[in-house]
Design a protein around this motif. Structure first.
Motif, PDB file in Angstrom:
ATOM      1  N   ALA A 134       0.823  -1.219   0.000  1.00 50.26           N
ATOM      2  CA  ALA A 134       0.000   0.000   0.000  1.00 50.26           C
ATOM      3  C   ALA A 134       0.850   1.259   0.000  1.00 50.26           C
ATOM      4  CB  ALA A 134      -0.927  -0.005   1.213  1.00 50.26           C
ATOM      5  N   SER A 135       2.052   1.175   0.560  1.00 51.08           N
ATOM      6  CA  SER A 135       2.914   2.356   0.643  1.00 51.08           C
ATOM      7  C   SER A 135       3.524   2.740  -0.699  1.00 51.08           C
ATOM      8  CB  SER A 135       4.042   2.109   1.657  1.00 51.08           C
ATOM      9  OG  SER A 135       5.036   1.246   1.119  1.00 51.08           O
ATOM     10  N   MET A 136       3.428   1.871  -1.701  1.00 50.20           N
ATOM     11  CA  MET A 136       4.169   2.088  -2.944  1.00 50.20           C
ATOM     12  C   MET A 136       3.397   2.802  -4.042  1.00 50.20           C
ATOM     13  SD  MET A 136       6.538  -1.253  -3.583  1.00 50.20           S
ATOM     14  CE  MET A 136       7.204  -0.374  -4.995  1.00 50.20           C
ATOM     15  N   GLY A 137       2.082   2.616  -4.096  1.00 52.29           N
ATOM     16  CA  GLY A 137       1.334   2.997  -5.283  1.00 52.29           C
ATOM     17  C   GLY A 137       1.551   4.419  -5.768  1.00 52.29           C
ATOM     18  N   LEU A 138       1.191   5.386  -4.951  1.00 56.13           N
ATOM     19  CA  LEU A 138       1.226   6.769  -5.413  1.00 56.13           C
ATOM     20  C   LEU A 138       2.654   7.278  -5.589  1.00 56.13           C
ATOM     21  CD1 LEU A 138      -1.222   9.531  -4.491  1.00 56.13           C
ATOM     22  CD2 LEU A 138       1.188  10.077  -4.598  1.00 56.13           C
TER      23      LEU A 138
END
Length: 355
Positions: A134-138
């Motif tokens: 979840a920490s990677m997407g944006l």
């Protein structure tokens, strides 16, 4: 029978972090078209989230005209498990674990369930847990799009790049992509605190300079043997624009992801035929065009993570509760975070998820 409601955290009125509240809201229905229904396991918090919450977000001038009305569930990147797929879906099936960045004009990730276009998703990297994914997407999605699509950097170019604000979420992702994926020989990052300087070096920067001091003089002192062909700005751009015109090699490119006001008249941009571009990861979704770009970018990032060429820049984990989300927003607004912070439903802490 499945419940008709779900827990969600959002705001009924834009403003301070204390405006966040947990509510029981209608659960999304069966996905239509290319949507998938995701059970949210984790999400991340980014500066965009704090601006949306405050009512000041302006990367699109008419954003609030199209943002969800009433109770706005904020939060755009996340990870979870697909429960149902729409009739036009071809990439996923129920039970698949995914990570994603949803559209800024749809309800977000701080809810038990989320409808998201499958083109905004990619298979969760097998080597990561939900919070890491979840920490990677944006951040990684933005950095990859900026360097590969906007700046059009090719692998193994014998040139250098300057990344301003290399210690933040997008900056630290860009350092990794520039050095470990695009394999540029010179990756100069800027940082001003011991912890961000250390982070830049850990992510792969070949040199670190201080953005609070004379950039041109510092780069000249490095005496690097390749031209600085690219500049990536992850900070307010106007304070650096004149220096960047001097630093960037003729026919080079500069890209920024932060709104700014500046005048290029009297700079070196004209004489060097430099290219300046903006990059907003949300452009394709906001204008409903080239949505396949997201699937391509996130799929590439997942592969690179599993090949150990990229690592998450997650620095802080919190439980996905009302209290946890408020703390995350306060930390982001403090301007002192290093890397990323993300929240998960299974993280230790008090309270039930989303409550």
């Amino acid at each position: 029978m499945e419940p008709k409601t779900m827990k969600a955290i959002g705001v009924a009125e834009y403003g301070s972090v204390d405006n966040f509240e947990s509510r029981d809201v209608a659960r999304p229905g069966y996905p239509a078209g290319m949507d998938v229904l995701v059970q949210v396991k984790a999400c991340s918090v980014n500066p965009i989230d704090t601006k949306v919450r405050k009512g000041t977000y302006d990367d699109a001038p008419d954003y609030y005209k199209f943002a969800p009305k009433g109770f706005h569930i904020i939060g755009f990147d996340g990870a979870g498990t697909v429960l149902e797929v729409g009739p036009q879906c071809t990439s996923f099936k129920p039970g698949d674990d995914v990570f994603y960045v949803s559209s800024t004009t749809r309800q977000g990730s701080t809810a038990e369930y989320l409808l998201v276009d499958e083109r905004h998703c990619a298979p969760k990297p097998k080597s990561l847990d939900f919070v890491e994914a979840a920490s990677m997407g944006l951040t990684f999605g933005t950095a990859y799009q900026s360097l590969v699509d906007r700046l059009e950097i090719k692998q193994n170019e014998n040139v250098g790049i300057l990344i301003i604000n290399g210690g933040g979420g997008v900056g630290s992702a860009a350092v990794q992509i520039a050095r470990k994926v695009l394999r540029l020989p010179i990756v100069i990052a800027t940082a001003s605190r011991p912890e961000t300087i250390e982070s830049c070096r850990k992510m792969g920067a070949t040199h670190v300079i201080n953005h609070r001091e004379d950039l041109e003089a510092q780069i000249r002192a490095l005496n690097v043997d390749v031209p600085i062909r690219y500049v990536y700005v992850v900070a307010r751009t106007e304070q650096y624009i004149h220096a960047l015109g001097k630093i960037c090699a003729p026919f080079g490119k500069v890209c920024s992801i932060v709104q700014a006001k500046f005048d290029l008249y009297g700079t070196d941009f004209m004489s060097k035929s430099l290219t300046f571009s903006w990059d907003w990861l949300g452009s394709s979704a906001y204008h409903r065009t080239n949505l396949e770009n997201y699937h391509r970018i996130f799929g590439t990032l997942a592969r690179l993570v599993d090949e150990r060429k990229l690592v998450p820049n997650l620095n802080r984990r919190l439980k996905l509760t009302l209290a946890g989300l408020k703390e995350a927003h306060r930390l982001i607004e403090s301007g002192t975070t290093v890397g990323k912070l993300a929240l998960g439903v299974d993280e230790p802490g008090e309270g039930a998820p989303f409550a």
